[in-house]
Scaffold this active site. Structure first.
Site, PDB file in Angstrom:
ATOM      1  N   LYS A  69      -8.622 -11.032  -0.023  1.00  0.00           N
ATOM      2  CA  LYS A  69      -9.440 -11.033   1.198  1.00  0.00           C
ATOM      3  C   LYS A  69     -10.711 -10.221   1.005  1.00  0.00           C
ATOM      4  O   LYS A  69     -10.804  -9.356   0.130  1.00  0.00           O
ATOM      5  CB  LYS A  69      -8.640 -10.482   2.380  1.00  0.00           C
ATOM      6  CG  LYS A  69      -8.059  -9.067   2.194  1.00  0.00           C
ATOM      7  CD  LYS A  69      -9.017  -7.933   2.461  1.00  0.00           C
ATOM      8  CE  LYS A  69      -8.395  -6.562   2.226  1.00  0.00           C
ATOM      9  NZ  LYS A  69      -9.385  -5.450   2.334  1.00  0.00           N
TER      10      LYS A  69
ATOM     11  N   ASP B   4      -2.587  -4.870   5.545  1.00  0.00           N
ATOM     12  CA  ASP B   4      -3.216  -6.130   5.157  1.00  0.00           C
ATOM     13  C   ASP B   4      -2.216  -7.256   4.904  1.00  0.00           C
ATOM     14  O   ASP B   4      -2.624  -8.399   4.691  1.00  0.00           O
ATOM     15  CB  ASP B   4      -4.063  -5.932   3.889  1.00  0.00           C
ATOM     16  CG  ASP B   4      -5.274  -5.053   4.124  1.00  0.00           C
ATOM     17  OD1 ASP B   4      -5.715  -4.944   5.281  1.00  0.00           O
ATOM     18  OD2 ASP B   4      -5.777  -4.468   3.139  1.00  0.00           O
TER      19      ASP B   4
END
Length: 314
Positions: free
Chosen positions: A20, A148
Site C-alpha cells: 500500500k 494496516d
C-alpha cells in the site's frame, strides 16, 4: 491450486495481497498511552506478496521472492505465523500449516508488506482449513494483528482512522501510476513516530499544534474521485516524512532526484523509507524509472488501486 510437481500438495492454497501507499497521512498528537490517532488515505498498489499455505501438523514458514529476506524471523514472532495461530485459536482448529511467502514488497519500507503477509495468511488458512469464518470475522481478526492488516484484506482505496484500522471505502476512478524508489536503509515505524514527537517539540513555535483526532483533507477525496493525478499530486501529505528524512537523510536526495526527472510529486510512503512518486501516465513512469535506475536508485513501477487479498488458481 498449486501443482504437486511444484513441491506443494494439490490441496494447498495460493493467496496474493498488495502493498500500500498512504497518499495522505495526518498524525494526531501523542495520546496519554503513547499512541497516536491517524487519518490516512490508503491505496493498494500492484506490488504483491504471494502466500502459499499447505496442510501440516505444526506451524512453519519459509521465504522466497525478489528481496532479501535472510534476516526475517520464521518463528512465532512473524506476523504471518501469528495470523495463522490466531485463526486456529478462534476456530478451534487443531492442525497447523506450512507457509511459503514470496516477498516483493520492501521490508520495513512503509508499504505494509508484513501486513499483506498476515492478511493473505488469514485468507489462505481459512480456505485451506475450511473454517469459513466470513469476511467480517476475518476483518476483526486482522484488526488484532496490526493497523494496516485490515486494509490489506480490503484493498482498493480507503480512508483509515483511529490507528488506521477503522476503514471506510473511498471512491477512486481511473488508474494512478506510481514509481517506488527503494532506498537501502530500513526504518522502524515506532522509531519514526517517536522522532515525529521530538520534531514537533523542536519546532513547537513554527508549526500548528497537532489535533488529537485528525481528518483527511477534502482535496484528497476530490482528487481520487476525479482520477486526476495532477490534482492528487497537489494534495499528497505525510506528517511522517520530516522525521523519516531526519532518521534517513538519503531520502531527501531521492525525493529531489525524482521531482527533477518528471514526477508530479514525491512523498515518503507511510513511515518510510520507500519514496512514492506519482506520475502523469505510464510513459512518464517509465522515463522516471529509467532515470532513477541510472542514478543507481532501485525503482519499480506500480499502479493503483488494486484488489485486496484474494485466492489465485495457479
Amino acid at each position: 491450486m498449486v501443482e504437486a510437481g511444484a513441491g506443494w500438495d494439490v490441496d494447498s492454497v495460493h493467496v496474493r495481497a498488495p502493498g500500500k501507499i498512504n497518499v495522505f497521512m495526518r498524525v494526531g498528537a501523542v495520546r496519554d498511552d503513547g499512541y497516536h490517532d491517524v487519518a490516512t488515505a490508503y491505496q493498494a498498489v500492484s506490488l504483491y506478496e504471494d502466500v502459499r499455505a499447505a496442510p501440516a501438523d505444526d506451524f512453519s514458514l519459509s521465504f522466497g521472492g525478489s528481496i532479501d529476506t535472510s534476516d526475517l524471523p520464521v518463528d512465532g514472532s512473524n506476523l504471518a505465523i501469528k495470523a495463522a495461530k490466531l485463526l486456529a485459536k478462534r476456530t478451534g482448529y487443531t492442525g497447523g500449516v506450512r507457509l511459503h511467502i514470496d516477498k516483493h514488497v520492501p521490508i520495513a519500507g512503509g508499504m505494509g508488506g508484513g501486513s499483506a503477509d498476515a492478511a493473505a495468511t488469514l485468507v489462505a488458512c481459512d480456505a485451506l482449513w475450511g473454517t469459513d469464518v466470513g469476511r467480517e470475522e476475518l476483518l476483526s481478526l486482522a484488526t488484532k494483528l496490526g493497523a494496516d492488516v485490515p486494509f490489506a484484506l480490503v484493498g482498493g482505496t480507503a480512508i483509515g482512522t483511529g490507528r488506521g484500522d477503522r476503514l471506510s471505502p473511498a471512491l477512486a476512478t481511473g488508474q494512478f501510476h506510481w514509481v517506488l524508489a527503494l532506498p537501502e536503509s530500513r526504518l522502524s515505524t515506532p522509531e519514526v513516530y517517536s522522532e515525529l514527537d521530538r520534531h514537533r517539540e523542536r519546532h513547537a513555535d513554527d508549526i500548528r499544534p497537532a489535533q488529537l483526532s485528525p481528518s483527511v483533507d477534502a482535496e484528497v477525496l476530490q482528487a481520487l474521485r476525479a482520477g486526476d493525478p495532477a490534482m492528487l499530486a497537489d494534495a499528497l501529505t505525510n506528517d511522517l516524512q520530516a522525521p523519516a528524512i531526519h532518521l534517513a537523510p538519503d531520502i531527501a536526495g531521492v525525493l529531489e532526484l525524482g521531482e527533477l526527472n518528471g514526477a508530479l510529486a514525491g512523498m515518503v510512503s507511510g513511515s518510510g523509507p520507500t519514496v512514492a512518486f506519482l506520475t502523469a501516465d505510464l510513459d512518464n513512469a517509465l522515463d522516471l524509472q529509467i532515470a532513477l535506475s541510472a542514478a543507481r536508485v532501485k525503482a519499480v513501477r506500480a499502479t493503483g488501486p488494486v484488489h485486496g487479498a484474494r485466492i489465485l488458481n495457479d
